[in-house]
Design a protein around this motif. Sequence first.
Motif, PDB file in Angstrom:
ATOM      1  N   PRO A  11      -9.287 -13.127  -0.376  1.00  0.00           N
ATOM      2  CA  PRO A  11      -8.642 -13.790  -1.519  1.00  0.00           C
ATOM      3  C   PRO A  11      -7.794 -12.831  -2.362  1.00  0.00           C
ATOM      4  CG  PRO A  11     -10.994 -14.332  -1.419  1.00  0.00           C
ATOM      5  CD  PRO A  11     -10.745 -13.243  -0.414  1.00  0.00           C
ATOM      6  N   ALA A  12      -6.831 -13.414  -3.073  1.00  0.00           N
ATOM      7  CA  ALA A  12      -5.911 -12.641  -3.911  1.00  0.00           C
ATOM      8  C   ALA A  12      -6.650 -11.766  -4.917  1.00  0.00           C
ATOM      9  CB  ALA A  12      -4.940 -13.565  -4.632  1.00  0.00           C
ATOM     10  N   SER A  13      -7.796 -12.224  -5.418  1.00  0.00           N
ATOM     11  CA  SER A  13      -8.545 -11.428  -6.396  1.00  0.00           C
ATOM     12  C   SER A  13      -8.988 -10.093  -5.795  1.00  0.00           C
ATOM     13  CB  SER A  13      -9.755 -12.201  -6.916  1.00  0.00           C
ATOM     14  OG  SER A  13     -10.622 -12.542  -5.841  1.00  0.00           O
ATOM     15  N   GLU A  14      -9.368 -10.086  -4.523  1.00  0.00           N
ATOM     16  CA  GLU A  14      -9.757  -8.835  -3.863  1.00  0.00           C
ATOM     17  C   GLU A  14      -8.534  -7.946  -3.626  1.00  0.00           C
ATOM     18  OE1 GLU A  14     -12.698  -8.806  -0.696  1.00  0.00           O
ATOM     19  OE2 GLU A  14     -13.135 -10.914  -1.162  1.00  0.00           O
ATOM     20  N   ILE A  15      -7.423  -8.558  -3.260  1.00  0.00           N
ATOM     21  CA  ILE A  15      -6.175  -7.811  -3.062  1.00  0.00           C
ATOM     22  C   ILE A  15      -5.745  -7.179  -4.378  1.00  0.00           C
ATOM     23  CG2 ILE A  15      -3.739  -7.997  -2.421  1.00  0.00           C
ATOM     24  CD1 ILE A  15      -5.802  -8.458  -0.089  1.00  0.00           C
ATOM     25  N   ASP A  16      -5.732  -7.978  -5.441  1.00  0.00           N
ATOM     26  CA  ASP A  16      -5.278  -7.505  -6.749  1.00  0.00           C
ATOM     27  C   ASP A  16      -6.122  -6.345  -7.261  1.00  0.00           C
ATOM     28  OD1 ASP A  16      -3.266  -9.376  -6.674  1.00  0.00           O
ATOM     29  OD2 ASP A  16      -4.275 -10.789  -8.035  1.00  0.00           O
ATOM     30  N   SER A  17      -7.405  -6.331  -6.946  1.00  0.00           N
ATOM     31  CA  SER A  17      -8.266  -5.244  -7.417  1.00  0.00           C
ATOM     32  C   SER A  17      -7.927  -3.914  -6.746  1.00  0.00           C
ATOM     33  CB  SER A  17      -9.741  -5.589  -7.190  1.00  0.00           C
ATOM     34  OG  SER A  17     -10.057  -5.551  -5.802  1.00  0.00           O
ATOM     35  N   LEU A  18      -7.190  -3.967  -5.644  1.00  0.00           N
ATOM     36  CA  LEU A  18      -6.818  -2.754  -4.905  1.00  0.00           C
ATOM     37  C   LEU A  18      -5.349  -2.377  -5.061  1.00  0.00           C
ATOM     38  CD1 LEU A  18      -8.753  -3.683  -1.660  1.00  0.00           C
ATOM     39  CD2 LEU A  18      -9.335  -1.804  -3.207  1.00  0.00           C
ATOM     40  N   LEU A  19      -4.590  -3.165  -5.826  1.00  0.00           N
ATOM     41  CA  LEU A  19      -3.139  -2.940  -5.903  1.00  0.00           C
ATOM     42  C   LEU A  19      -2.760  -1.569  -6.448  1.00  0.00           C
ATOM     43  CD1 LEU A  19      -1.461  -6.305  -6.940  1.00  0.00           C
ATOM     44  CD2 LEU A  19      -1.158  -5.000  -4.833  1.00  0.00           C
ATOM     45  N   THR A  20      -3.449  -1.087  -7.473  1.00  0.00           N
ATOM     46  CA  THR A  20      -3.098   0.216  -8.038  1.00  0.00           C
ATOM     47  C   THR A  20      -3.278   1.311  -6.990  1.00  0.00           C
ATOM     48  OG1 THR A  20      -3.653  -0.495 -10.272  1.00  0.00           O
ATOM     49  CG2 THR A  20      -3.625   1.882  -9.869  1.00  0.00           C
ATOM     50  N   ALA A  21      -4.391   1.278  -6.279  1.00  0.00           N
ATOM     51  CA  ALA A  21      -4.646   2.279  -5.232  1.00  0.00           C
ATOM     52  C   ALA A  21      -3.652   2.128  -4.083  1.00  0.00           C
ATOM     53  CB  ALA A  21      -6.077   2.158  -4.729  1.00  0.00           C
ATOM     54  N   HIS A  22      -3.318   0.891  -3.724  1.00  0.00           N
ATOM     55  CA  HIS A  22      -2.349   0.643  -2.651  1.00  0.00           C
ATOM     56  C   HIS A  22      -0.977   1.187  -3.036  1.00  0.00           C
ATOM     57  CE1 HIS A  22      -0.246  -1.416   0.596  1.00  0.00           C
ATOM     58  NE2 HIS A  22       0.526  -2.019  -0.300  1.00  0.00           N
ATOM     59  N   LYS A  23      -0.566   0.962  -4.280  1.00  0.00           N
ATOM     60  CA  LYS A  23       0.737   1.472  -4.733  1.00  0.00           C
ATOM     61  C   LYS A  23       0.763   3.000  -4.747  1.00  0.00           C
ATOM     62  CE  LYS A  23       2.087  -2.622  -7.309  1.00  0.00           C
ATOM     63  NZ  LYS A  23       2.323  -3.217  -8.623  1.00  0.00           N
ATOM     64  N   LYS A  24      -0.350   3.622  -5.078  1.00  0.00           N
ATOM     65  CA  LYS A  24      -0.435   5.089  -5.019  1.00  0.00           C
ATOM     66  C   LYS A  24      -0.253   5.564  -3.576  1.00  0.00           C
ATOM     67  CE  LYS A  24      -3.406   8.949  -6.312  1.00  0.00           C
ATOM     68  NZ  LYS A  24      -4.693   9.368  -6.879  1.00  0.00           N
ATOM     69  N   VAL A  73      -9.335  -5.706   3.774  1.00  0.00           N
ATOM     70  CA  VAL A  73      -8.803  -6.934   3.171  1.00  0.00           C
ATOM     71  C   VAL A  73      -7.509  -7.415   3.828  1.00  0.00           C
ATOM     72  CG1 VAL A  73      -9.896  -6.445   0.949  1.00  0.00           C
ATOM     73  CG2 VAL A  73      -7.513  -5.751   1.334  1.00  0.00           C
ATOM     74  N   ALA A  74      -7.062  -6.704   4.866  1.00  0.00           N
ATOM     75  CA  ALA A  74      -5.794  -7.059   5.504  1.00  0.00           C
ATOM     76  C   ALA A  74      -5.812  -6.656   6.973  1.00  0.00           C
ATOM     77  CB  ALA A  74      -4.630  -6.378   4.794  1.00  0.00           C
ATOM     78  N   GLU A  75      -4.988  -7.359   7.737  1.00  0.00           N
ATOM     79  CA  GLU A  75      -4.740  -6.998   9.132  1.00  0.00           C
ATOM     80  C   GLU A  75      -3.341  -6.406   9.223  1.00  0.00           C
ATOM     81  OE1 GLU A  75      -5.190 -10.681  11.251  1.00  0.00           O
ATOM     82  OE2 GLU A  75      -7.379 -10.489  11.295  1.00  0.00           O
ATOM     83  N   TYR A  76      -3.142  -5.502  10.164  1.00  0.00           N
ATOM     84  CA  TYR A  76      -1.869  -4.796  10.322  1.00  0.00           C
ATOM     85  C   TYR A  76      -1.329  -5.017  11.724  1.00  0.00           C
ATOM     86  CZ  TYR A  76      -3.247  -2.376   6.093  1.00  0.00           C
ATOM     87  OH  TYR A  76      -3.614  -2.096   4.810  1.00  0.00           O
ATOM     88  N   GLU A  77      -0.064  -5.406  11.800  1.00  0.00           N
ATOM     89  CA  GLU A  77       0.639  -5.482  13.074  1.00  0.00           C
ATOM     90  C   GLU A  77       1.739  -4.438  13.022  1.00  0.00           C
ATOM     91  OE1 GLU A  77       3.419  -8.433  15.771  1.00  0.00           O
ATOM     92  OE2 GLU A  77       2.310  -9.270  14.078  1.00  0.00           O
ATOM     93  N   ILE A  78       1.679  -3.478  13.938  1.00  0.00           N
ATOM     94  CA  ILE A  78       2.654  -2.390  13.982  1.00  0.00           C
ATOM     95  C   ILE A  78       3.585  -2.632  15.164  1.00  0.00           C
ATOM     96  CG2 ILE A  78       2.995   0.095  14.236  1.00  0.00           C
ATOM     97  CD1 ILE A  78       0.107   0.431  13.153  1.00  0.00           C
ATOM     98  N   THR A  79       4.867  -2.735  14.867  1.00  0.00           N
ATOM     99  CA  THR A  79       5.874  -2.927  15.900  1.00  0.00           C
ATOM    100  C   THR A  79       6.800  -1.725  15.904  1.00  0.00           C
ATOM    101  OG1 THR A  79       5.798  -5.325  15.548  1.00  0.00           O
ATOM    102  CG2 THR A  79       7.706  -4.446  16.749  1.00  0.00           C
ATOM    103  N   GLU A  80       6.855  -1.050  17.031  1.00  0.00           N
ATOM    104  CA  GLU A  80       7.779   0.082  17.174  1.00  0.00           C
ATOM    105  C   GLU A  80       9.097  -0.438  17.736  1.00  0.00           C
ATOM    106  OE1 GLU A  80       7.965   4.606  18.984  1.00  0.00           O
ATOM    107  OE2 GLU A  80       6.273   3.317  19.491  1.00  0.00           O
ATOM    108  N   PHE A  81      10.200   0.081  17.214  1.00  0.00           N
ATOM    109  CA  PHE A  81      11.497  -0.300  17.746  1.00  0.00           C
ATOM    110  C   PHE A  81      12.454   0.871  17.677  1.00  0.00           C
ATOM    111  CE2 PHE A  81      12.252  -0.855  13.298  1.00  0.00           C
ATOM    112  CZ  PHE A  81      13.615  -0.781  13.087  1.00  0.00           C
TER     113      PHE A  81
END
Length: 100
Positions: A11-24, A73-81
């Motif tokens: 949920p967005a509440s879990e994402i929002d609690s990590l935004l400061t650390a993610h932006k760092k 809290v997220a999944e990552y898809e990495i596409t090389e091009f």
Amino acid sequence: MFVISITYTKPASEIDSLLTAHKKFLNQQYADGVFLMSGRKVPRTGGIILADASDRAEMEAIIELDPFYIAGVAEYEITEFVPSMTAEALEAFRYSVDRN
């Protein structure tokens, strides 16, 4: 060159609690010259990062430092091009036989 597509799995509440650390984390990758562009998806279901890492293993290791990844809290898809065409402002990232 890599496109990283991030999709939130919590949920967005879990994402929002990590935004400061993610932006760092993002700021550090910009300072290191790895991340070139990033932003949220519309609607806000995740984000996109355009990055220039030496190889996929390096890109994966960098992603593993993201607080979103660490917290699960997220999944990552990495596409090389290989960028064969670019806008003039991004010409330095265009693939050439001399570069790779």
